[in-house]
Design an enzyme around this catalytic site. Sequence first.
Site, mmCIF file in Angstrom:
data_model
loop_
_atom_site.group_PDB
_atom_site.id
_atom_site.type_symbol
_atom_site.label_atom_id
_atom_site.label_comp_id
_atom_site.label_asym_id
_atom_site.label_seq_id
_atom_site.Cartn_x
_atom_site.Cartn_y
_atom_site.Cartn_z
ATOM 1 N N GLU A 177 0.831 -1.205 0.000
ATOM 2 C CA GLU A 177 0.000 0.000 0.000
ATOM 3 C C GLU A 177 0.863 1.252 0.000
ATOM 4 O O GLU A 177 0.605 2.209 -0.750
ATOM 5 C CB GLU A 177 -0.915 0.001 1.223
ATOM 6 C CG GLU A 177 -1.853 -1.196 1.291
ATOM 7 C CD GLU A 177 -1.300 -2.354 2.107
ATOM 8 O OE1 GLU A 177 -2.085 -3.060 2.751
ATOM 9 O OE2 GLU A 177 -0.051 -2.548 2.078
ATOM 10 N N ARG A 234 11.457 -23.693 -6.279
ATOM 11 C CA ARG A 234 12.527 -23.480 -5.299
ATOM 12 C C ARG A 234 12.802 -21.988 -5.103
ATOM 13 O O ARG A 234 13.187 -21.544 -4.013
ATOM 14 C CB ARG A 234 13.821 -24.146 -5.772
ATOM 15 C CG ARG A 234 13.909 -25.639 -5.567
ATOM 16 C CD ARG A 234 15.295 -26.114 -5.970
ATOM 17 N NE ARG A 234 15.501 -27.540 -5.744
ATOM 18 C CZ ARG A 234 16.664 -28.161 -5.921
ATOM 19 N NH1 ARG A 234 17.733 -27.457 -6.343
ATOM 20 N NH2 ARG A 234 16.785 -29.451 -5.693
ATOM 21 N N THR A 293 19.738 -38.965 0.307
ATOM 22 C CA THR A 293 19.777 -38.204 -0.948
ATOM 23 C C THR A 293 21.103 -37.485 -1.104
ATOM 24 O O THR A 293 21.670 -37.428 -2.206
ATOM 25 C CB THR A 293 18.618 -37.201 -0.981
ATOM 26 O OG1 THR A 293 17.381 -37.910 -1.013
ATOM 27 C CG2 THR A 293 18.704 -36.294 -2.205
ATOM 28 N N ASP A 353 23.224 -38.422 -4.327
ATOM 29 C CA ASP A 353 23.201 -37.452 -5.428
ATOM 30 C C ASP A 353 24.114 -36.259 -5.224
ATOM 31 O O ASP A 353 24.386 -35.540 -6.190
ATOM 32 C CB ASP A 353 21.765 -36.931 -5.624
ATOM 33 C CG ASP A 353 20.775 -38.039 -5.939
ATOM 34 O OD1 ASP A 353 21.209 -39.089 -6.445
ATOM 35 O OD2 ASP A 353 19.578 -37.849 -5.666
ATOM 36 N N ARG A 360 17.820 -22.469 -9.298
ATOM 37 C CA ARG A 360 18.520 -22.023 -10.509
ATOM 38 C C ARG A 360 17.523 -21.888 -11.669
ATOM 39 O O ARG A 360 17.646 -22.578 -12.686
ATOM 40 C CB ARG A 360 19.627 -23.011 -10.868
ATOM 41 C CG ARG A 360 20.657 -23.201 -9.764
ATOM 42 C CD ARG A 360 21.798 -24.120 -10.174
ATOM 43 N NE ARG A 360 21.352 -25.465 -10.503
ATOM 44 C CZ ARG A 360 21.087 -26.420 -9.608
ATOM 45 N NH1 ARG A 360 21.214 -26.167 -8.319
ATOM 46 N NH2 ARG A 360 20.707 -27.630 -9.989
ATOM 47 N N GLU A 405 11.999 -32.747 -0.732
ATOM 48 C CA GLU A 405 12.414 -33.320 -2.014
ATOM 49 C C GLU A 405 12.908 -34.755 -1.905
ATOM 50 O O GLU A 405 13.326 -35.329 -2.894
ATOM 51 C CB GLU A 405 13.478 -32.426 -2.666
ATOM 52 C CG GLU A 405 12.941 -31.073 -3.114
ATOM 53 C CD GLU A 405 13.780 -30.437 -4.198
ATOM 54 O OE1 GLU A 405 14.831 -31.006 -4.565
ATOM 55 O OE2 GLU A 405 13.400 -29.363 -4.678
#
Length: 371
Positions: free
Chosen positions: A53, A183, A195, A199, A206, A293
């Site tokens: 506002e 994300r 994970t 990985d 990104r 995730e």
Amino acid sequence: MSAPSPFMQEAIRLAASVRGRTSPNPWVGAVLVRDGQVISRGATAPYGGPHAEAAALAGVDARGATLYCTLEPCVPFEGKRTPPCSDAIIHAGVARVVVALLDPHVGGPGVQRLRDAGIEVTVGDGAEAVTDLLRPYLKWRQLGLPYVIAKFAVSLDGAVGAPSAGITWLTGQAAIERAHRDRDWVDAILVGSGTVLADDPALTARPGGQPAERQPVRVVLDARGRTSPDSRVFAPGAPVIVATAHGSPTEWREALVQRGATLLELDRSAGRLELRQLLRTLGQRNIQSLVVEGGPTVHASFFEADLVDEVHAYVTPRLLGSAGIPLVPAGTKLPVIHIDPVEIAPLPPDVLIRGYTGSWQPPLPILAPEH
């Protein structure tokens, strides 16, 4: 409820453009209108900056104009860092204010303050759309807990990957881009230590292939101290929280602290870290939205504890067969969960199925009686 008016639709668009960038304040949009024409627009700045506002009123003659805003204008309260928007509206000479939704943090005094000053106020235009947009903020305000999104990619036969067959990444570029855009607005991303070991993800946003200016907090669940301090998740650029159990290795903890991580000690429940305790702690740190995730064990834990509010399932047109790792681990006792309403978004060659679980529902739109 009816669709928002055109001017409120523009205010909602402005609010959506700053979603997730204003925490702990809600993301709000405002449009100033005179004689059927928009004369100014505003959206909430990052915390400590002007609210929507005030941004819309800055530098323009607002006398006699109508202000459309997606959330109730704020009032004075202890610890407030910016001037109250209700005062700015009164001092600017605005004749009418159209509010989509009352703010549970304000709860009506903002509207009453304007009416006491002789300003006409209408509440409810776009209430349903704004409630949907502000689900993370509304849950956090109501319960003090982050809004939890379970995000996973799955094959047609229910597998999340097949490492033994060389398949660890399932989706195509369009789905990857959509995941990075999500994300980009959430407050935090969570994975398990499995994970990280499998990985070594960076867990950064990104969109468009470029690191976002604002990065979500990275959260790792690791009860036993398996995560290497050399993992990419500890690279500079975003805070890292590691949730662990009482009694995890002291040397490991010290190494993570040296890497800049914050450690949270959680209790165990049925041999697992107490996730509700984790969410309470994250909420106290102003984390309003959390994307979980993976992997499968972590997802199952959140579903079993009835802590998932929204599902983002990326379905890829593959059958992984006997080599596939199942989305639901063997022995898991998941309840029946109905996703409703459902959004189906084609992201060739994949499909995103998105919807709410009903674990938490926002309160009915908070309205105010007309004078």
